[in-house]
Design an enzyme around this catalytic site. Sequence first.
Site, short mmCIF file in Angstrom:
data_model
loop_
_atom_site.label_atom_id
_atom_site.label_comp_id
_atom_site.label_asym_id
_atom_site.label_seq_id
_atom_site.Cartn_x
_atom_site.Cartn_y
_atom_site.Cartn_z
N HIS A 191 0.82 -1.23 0.00
CA HIS A 191 0.00 0.00 0.00
C HIS A 191 0.85 1.27 0.00
O HIS A 191 0.31 2.36 -0.21
CB HIS A 191 -0.91 0.03 1.24
CG HIS A 191 -1.91 -1.08 1.29
ND1 HIS A 191 -2.81 -1.32 0.27
CD2 HIS A 191 -2.16 -2.02 2.24
CE1 HIS A 191 -3.56 -2.36 0.59
NE2 HIS A 191 -3.20 -2.81 1.77
N ASP A 241 -2.72 -10.71 -2.02
CA ASP A 241 -3.22 -10.18 -0.75
C ASP A 241 -4.71 -9.84 -0.93
O ASP A 241 -5.13 -9.47 -2.03
CB ASP A 241 -2.43 -8.91 -0.39
CG ASP A 241 -2.73 -8.42 1.02
OD1 ASP A 241 -1.94 -8.71 1.92
OD2 ASP A 241 -3.76 -7.73 1.19
#
Length: 629
Positions: free
Chosen positions: A443, A480
């Site tokens: 992220h 993920d």
Amino acid sequence: MYQCRSCEGRNPVFRSRRMTVLSNKRLAYVSCLLLLAITPGCRREEEAVVAAQVVTTKTGIEMVAIPAGFFEMGSGKEGLDESPVHRVWVSPFLMDRFEVVQEQFKKLQISDPSHFKNPKNPLEQINWTDAAMYCNERSLAEGLDPCYDERTWRCNFEANGYRLPTEAEWEYACRAGTTTKYFFGSDVRKLKDYAWFKDSSSGKTHPVGLKKPNPWGLHDMYGNVAEWCNDIYLKSYYSQSEQRDPKGPAKGRDRVLRGGAWNSSADACRSAYRASDPSIDDTCLASDAIGFRCVRNAPNKVSSEPNMTANNPHNSASKTGLVYDDIFLEHKTTPGHPERPERLIGILDNLKAKGLMDKLTLLKPAPASLEWIKTIHSQQYIDRVQESYRDGTAHLDSADTPISPKSYEAALTAAGGVLAAVDAVMEGKVDNAFCAVRPPGHHALENRAMGFCIFNNVAIAARYIQKKCGLSKVLIVDWDVHHGNGTQAAFYDDPTVLYFSVHQYPFYPGTGSEAEKGSGKGVNYNINVPLPARSGDDVYIKAFEERLRPAALDFAPDFVLISAGFDAHENDLLGGMAVTADGFARLTQIVKAIAQKCCGGRLVSVLEGGYQLKGLTDSVEAHIRVLMK
Ligand SMILES: [Zn+2]
């Protein structure tokens, strides 16, 4: 071209060769292994040490085991016959550590044609066919099958005996993972440390091995004598070369010479420099600046020589690496935070309990140098990470990314760990690796931490693979449960990195719709497969088989990275999916098969999320078991 300096009164080299060669049949064991400390290609020079395997043959000649791999052959600028630069795959082989010397010729009782006489000096004044004939004699002396048909001079590449290297093998071995003009860089002043050439040779050859070796432990690749290759020379060959083990044009008069000689300019010693000379069978015309070294196919498939690799300690262990360091536990998060040190402790304890720990090659990470962090993040952001805790800040940019005194060091080391894994794969120390690192990375944006992530470990590794290791195309597979918005952003307009993400949608962080396909030249190099909550193994496997596999094979990556979050596990605390440990194993198989098909299995997997300890540790175990197979 190389000029003949002195050839008066020379005899043909191979007049009575068959009668005598087998008299030297003292067959020693082919097993002597030395571990050389040398500098690998994909690493900061001053730090790097890698084990190169040196094998001593039955006739006492040292050879270096050259690992298989891709490399960029040629040079775009230097000369027309060196372009275009093209990607080539080379299968594993053994190459003489030194140029063939005069005493080796005498050992096979062949008369020595050399001008600069000295037992340890390279053999010279040897024409191509006599060099090929020596290869056959050496093969016979060691009970191997000769490669050359002595009527046609065609080379049987399937035979297990000695031959001259292909041009691709020569350049690949010379470059040893480097992409610069010379294997030591581009500073021509250093050449005298590595080569006897015009400015350092005093007008003659010298005993082999006196100059520094290349990163794979090969001596005299530059200078001393230019080396015959097996290939026929064709100026335009690179525009039509095959990608896999290219063997040169079918027809032509001249054969390729590589590496430059004692009388060569520095330019003619460059890794990509191509020269040629007629291969005519007349010793009297051979130059005292031309010699050669031999290669043979890696013998691991030859059942008659099991000892050749049996003593290699790497062969008995698994070839899967594990990156871990206690510093990762020092990144402390707030009480009750799901991204906690216990995640890694659980993973390691489980691997130990299952007896897998001893079978993995532990890779020790070092903090990544800022040079690499800066390929993805701004200096301003890096400074902010470093300073944030000192400022008394408890969070970085968002409340979900807590930091502690050691967070900066842990984050640098997490990225450095992935780079260490890349190095180990590139050096052939391991086939693939799993990085048990934290904080996670996918992220993290150029200027912002988010979603527990500080530095984007996988994105940094992709740039490292390209810039440091010289590989062109990287595939990043992100399974993920969350979309890797940071990784997507880093490569959104870049066609050299294919980013594939499968994730729960809509969900945190909000990005990852199918419509986000990339921009500019990067269009279609960003593939999002958003899935509804409760998707299980079947849905994931279908996405990998129908969406990932065809795109990846079409892309043909040089290296594969996995953003391996295990928060799509059915019991995860944050994710809403229903994937099982077996499902992750199956996904691993699919990605591993892609790596094997496209890039010799080069694969590094990096931990992202995964927050329910049992689900996480079971899934990592299943994942690693497939990597180890
Ligand atoms: Zn996640």
